[in-house]
Motif scaffolding. Structure first.
Motif, PDB file in Angstrom:
ATOM      1  N   ALA A 168       0.823  -1.213   0.000  1.00 16.82           N
ATOM      2  CA  ALA A 168       0.000   0.000   0.000  1.00 16.82           C
ATOM      3  C   ALA A 168       0.857   1.263   0.000  1.00 16.82           C
ATOM      4  O   ALA A 168       0.507   2.269  -0.629  1.00 16.82           O
ATOM      5  CB  ALA A 168      -0.930  -0.009   1.213  1.00 16.82           C
ATOM      6  N   LYS A 169       1.987   1.204   0.668  1.00 17.56           N
ATOM      7  CA  LYS A 169       2.831   2.401   0.785  1.00 17.56           C
ATOM      8  C   LYS A 169       3.805   2.567  -0.374  1.00 17.56           C
ATOM      9  O   LYS A 169       4.037   3.695  -0.835  1.00 17.56           O
ATOM     10  CB  LYS A 169       3.611   2.348   2.104  1.00 17.56           C
ATOM     11  CG  LYS A 169       4.513   3.549   2.322  1.00 17.56           C
ATOM     12  CD  LYS A 169       5.175   3.519   3.695  1.00 17.56           C
ATOM     13  CE  LYS A 169       6.063   4.736   3.901  1.00 17.56           C
ATOM     14  NZ  LYS A 169       6.700   4.744   5.253  1.00 17.56           N
ATOM     15  N   TRP A 170       4.373   1.456  -0.863  1.00 15.02           N
ATOM     16  CA  TRP A 170       5.505   1.575  -1.769  1.00 15.02           C
ATOM     17  C   TRP A 170       5.259   1.173  -3.221  1.00 15.02           C
ATOM     18  O   TRP A 170       6.061   1.497  -4.096  1.00 15.02           O
ATOM     19  CB  TRP A 170       6.687   0.763  -1.234  1.00 15.02           C
ATOM     20  CG  TRP A 170       7.228   1.304   0.046  1.00 15.02           C
ATOM     21  CD1 TRP A 170       7.012   0.833   1.307  1.00 15.02           C
ATOM     22  CD2 TRP A 170       8.062   2.457   0.212  1.00 15.02           C
ATOM     23  NE1 TRP A 170       7.663   1.603   2.231  1.00 15.02           N
ATOM     24  CE2 TRP A 170       8.328   2.604   1.583  1.00 15.02           C
ATOM     25  CE3 TRP A 170       8.626   3.370  -0.683  1.00 15.02           C
ATOM     26  CZ2 TRP A 170       9.116   3.633   2.096  1.00 15.02           C
ATOM     27  CZ3 TRP A 170       9.421   4.384  -0.190  1.00 15.02           C
ATOM     28  CH2 TRP A 170       9.659   4.514   1.186  1.00 15.02           C
ATOM     29  N   LEU A 171       4.174   0.475  -3.504  1.00 12.23           N
ATOM     30  CA  LEU A 171       3.920   0.091  -4.895  1.00 12.23           C
ATOM     31  C   LEU A 171       3.522   1.308  -5.713  1.00 12.23           C
ATOM     32  O   LEU A 171       2.570   2.013  -5.387  1.00 12.23           O
ATOM     33  CB  LEU A 171       2.808  -0.961  -4.969  1.00 12.23           C
ATOM     34  CG  LEU A 171       2.406  -1.391  -6.390  1.00 12.23           C
ATOM     35  CD1 LEU A 171       3.573  -2.063  -7.107  1.00 12.23           C
ATOM     36  CD2 LEU A 171       1.195  -2.312  -6.347  1.00 12.23           C
ATOM     37  N   LYS A 172       4.261   1.571  -6.770  1.00 10.94           N
ATOM     38  CA  LYS A 172       3.974   2.688  -7.669  1.00 10.94           C
ATOM     39  C   LYS A 172       3.384   2.148  -8.967  1.00 10.94           C
ATOM     40  O   LYS A 172       3.974   1.275  -9.602  1.00 10.94           O
ATOM     41  CB  LYS A 172       5.245   3.490  -7.969  1.00 10.94           C
ATOM     42  CG  LYS A 172       5.942   4.041  -6.731  1.00 10.94           C
ATOM     43  CD  LYS A 172       5.038   4.994  -5.953  1.00 10.94           C
ATOM     44  CE  LYS A 172       5.751   5.549  -4.730  1.00 10.94           C
ATOM     45  NZ  LYS A 172       4.854   6.403  -3.904  1.00 10.94           N
ATOM     46  N   ARG A 173       2.235   2.658  -9.347  1.00 12.79           N
ATOM     47  CA  ARG A 173       1.607   2.218 -10.585  1.00 12.79           C
ATOM     48  C   ARG A 173       2.396   2.722 -11.781  1.00 12.79           C
ATOM     49  O   ARG A 173       2.855   3.864 -11.796  1.00 12.79           O
ATOM     50  CB  ARG A 173       0.175   2.734 -10.665  1.00 12.79           C
ATOM     51  CG  ARG A 173      -0.715   2.220  -9.551  1.00 12.79           C
ATOM     52  CD  ARG A 173      -0.876   0.713  -9.617  1.00 12.79           C
ATOM     53  NE  ARG A 173      -1.720   0.202  -8.533  1.00 12.79           N
ATOM     54  CZ  ARG A 173      -1.996  -1.067  -8.352  1.00 12.79           C
ATOM     55  NH1 ARG A 173      -1.482  -1.973  -9.159  1.00 12.79           N
ATOM     56  NH2 ARG A 173      -2.763  -1.459  -7.341  1.00 12.79           N
ATOM     57  N   PRO A 174       2.579   1.881 -12.797  1.00 13.86           N
ATOM     58  CA  PRO A 174       3.350   2.303 -13.979  1.00 13.86           C
ATOM     59  C   PRO A 174       2.604   3.351 -14.785  1.00 13.86           C
ATOM     60  O   PRO A 174       1.365   3.336 -14.838  1.00 13.86           O
ATOM     61  CB  PRO A 174       3.506   0.993 -14.771  1.00 13.86           C
ATOM     62  CG  PRO A 174       2.318   0.183 -14.370  1.00 13.86           C
ATOM     63  CD  PRO A 174       2.076   0.500 -12.924  1.00 13.86           C
ATOM     64  N   PRO A 175       3.322   4.266 -15.415  1.00 13.38           N
ATOM     65  CA  PRO A 175       2.660   5.277 -16.251  1.00 13.38           C
ATOM     66  C   PRO A 175       2.016   4.635 -17.476  1.00 13.38           C
ATOM     67  O   PRO A 175       2.451   3.592 -17.955  1.00 13.38           O
ATOM     68  CB  PRO A 175       3.810   6.224 -16.645  1.00 13.38           C
ATOM     69  CG  PRO A 175       5.043   5.382 -16.516  1.00 13.38           C
ATOM     70  CD  PRO A 175       4.778   4.442 -15.373  1.00 13.38           C
ATOM     71  N   LEU A 176       0.987   5.270 -18.002  1.00 12.56           N
ATOM     72  CA  LEU A 176       0.252   4.724 -19.147  1.00 12.56           C
ATOM     73  C   LEU A 176       1.143   4.566 -20.372  1.00 12.56           C
ATOM     74  O   LEU A 176       0.987   3.625 -21.148  1.00 12.56           O
ATOM     75  CB  LEU A 176      -0.943   5.625 -19.479  1.00 12.56           C
ATOM     76  CG  LEU A 176      -2.098   5.594 -18.478  1.00 12.56           C
ATOM     77  CD1 LEU A 176      -3.183   6.584 -18.887  1.00 12.56           C
ATOM     78  CD2 LEU A 176      -2.670   4.188 -18.365  1.00 12.56           C
ATOM     79  N   ARG A 177       2.098   5.479 -20.559  1.00  9.44           N
ATOM     80  CA  ARG A 177       2.974   5.392 -21.731  1.00  9.44           C
ATOM     81  C   ARG A 177       3.817   4.123 -21.686  1.00  9.44           C
ATOM     82  O   ARG A 177       4.106   3.521 -22.722  1.00  9.44           O
ATOM     83  CB  ARG A 177       3.860   6.631 -21.839  1.00  9.44           C
ATOM     84  CG  ARG A 177       4.770   6.871 -20.657  1.00  9.44           C
ATOM     85  CD  ARG A 177       5.654   8.096 -20.849  1.00  9.44           C
ATOM     86  NE  ARG A 177       6.485   8.359 -19.677  1.00  9.44           N
ATOM     87  CZ  ARG A 177       7.596   7.703 -19.390  1.00  9.44           C
ATOM     88  NH1 ARG A 177       8.004   6.731 -20.173  1.00  9.44           N
ATOM     89  NH2 ARG A 177       8.298   8.013 -18.317  1.00  9.44           N
TER      90      ARG A 177
END
Length: 202
Positions: A168-177
């Motif tokens: 919840a704290k550290w997972l970063k969603r990848p950018p759409l590009r």
């Protein structure tokens, strides 16, 4: 990784039989998966783009401090050979693609290294590539790993938080590009675009 595996076993109420943190057989090299197989045959897989391990890895949150000031991040190396992944493979001839399972880059740094590479050709398929291009896109041959100011905070959380809290704290969603490049374009289309641009430039 241990917390992730323990979390999977707990929520699925099963013992782990096999675990592949880089499963290229089910997602290919470009979109490889992290896969777990449980006793009984149940299998779950998560894309590397939505995986906590790769999220913190790419962000430099768990890299050793020594990697951020390595003296060997340059083309001149002390070993006889250098090994790595051949990134941006769409810029190279299709014959070296390796069936989508990944292609390794081997650089001979000495006469002994050249001899080793010649011997390797007897047991594996080796293709020569443009060295300048290969080196240009290999960041570890040009610069150290990026330093993250949040590394200490992450390493502390790794010791105290459970897997759900870490995610919840550290997972970063990848950018759409990035997702568009990986899932829509793919290496085949990127290779065609790259070749077309080079043809126009000529």
């Amino acid at each position: 990784m241990r917390k992730y595996i323990a979390y999977l076993c707990r929520i699925h109420s099963a013992r782990l039989k096999n675990f592949a943190y880089r499963d290229k057989f089910n997602g290919g090299w470009e979109n490889f998966l992290m896969s777990a197989v449980f006793e009984g045959g149940r299998r779950i897989s998560v894309s590397r783009w939505f995986n906590l391990f790769y999220s913190v890895w790419f962000a430099g949150l768990m890299s050793r401090p020594a990697c951020q000031k390595c003296r060997f991040c340059r083309r001149e190396r002390v070993g006889d050979i250098s090994l790595g992944d051949l990134w941006r493979i769409f810029k190279f001839p299709r014959k070296i693609y390796g069936g989508g399972l990944g292609t390794s880059l081997i650089i001979a740094n000495s006469p002994k290294g050249c001899s080793v590479c010649a011997q390797l050709g007897k047991s594996m398929r080796i293709c020569r590539v443009d060295e300048k291009l290969a080196v240009c896109i290999q960041r570890p041959l040009r610069q150290n790993m990026a330093h993250s100011e949040k590394r200490g905070e992450f390493m502390s959380d790794l010791q105290t938080l459970d897997y759900r809290s870490l995610k919840a704290k550290w997972l970063k969603r990848p950018p759409l590009r990035l997702l568009f490049s990986a899932y829509v374009l793919g290496d085949t289309l990127k290779r065609a675009i790259y070749n077309a641009i080079n043809f126009i430039k000529k």
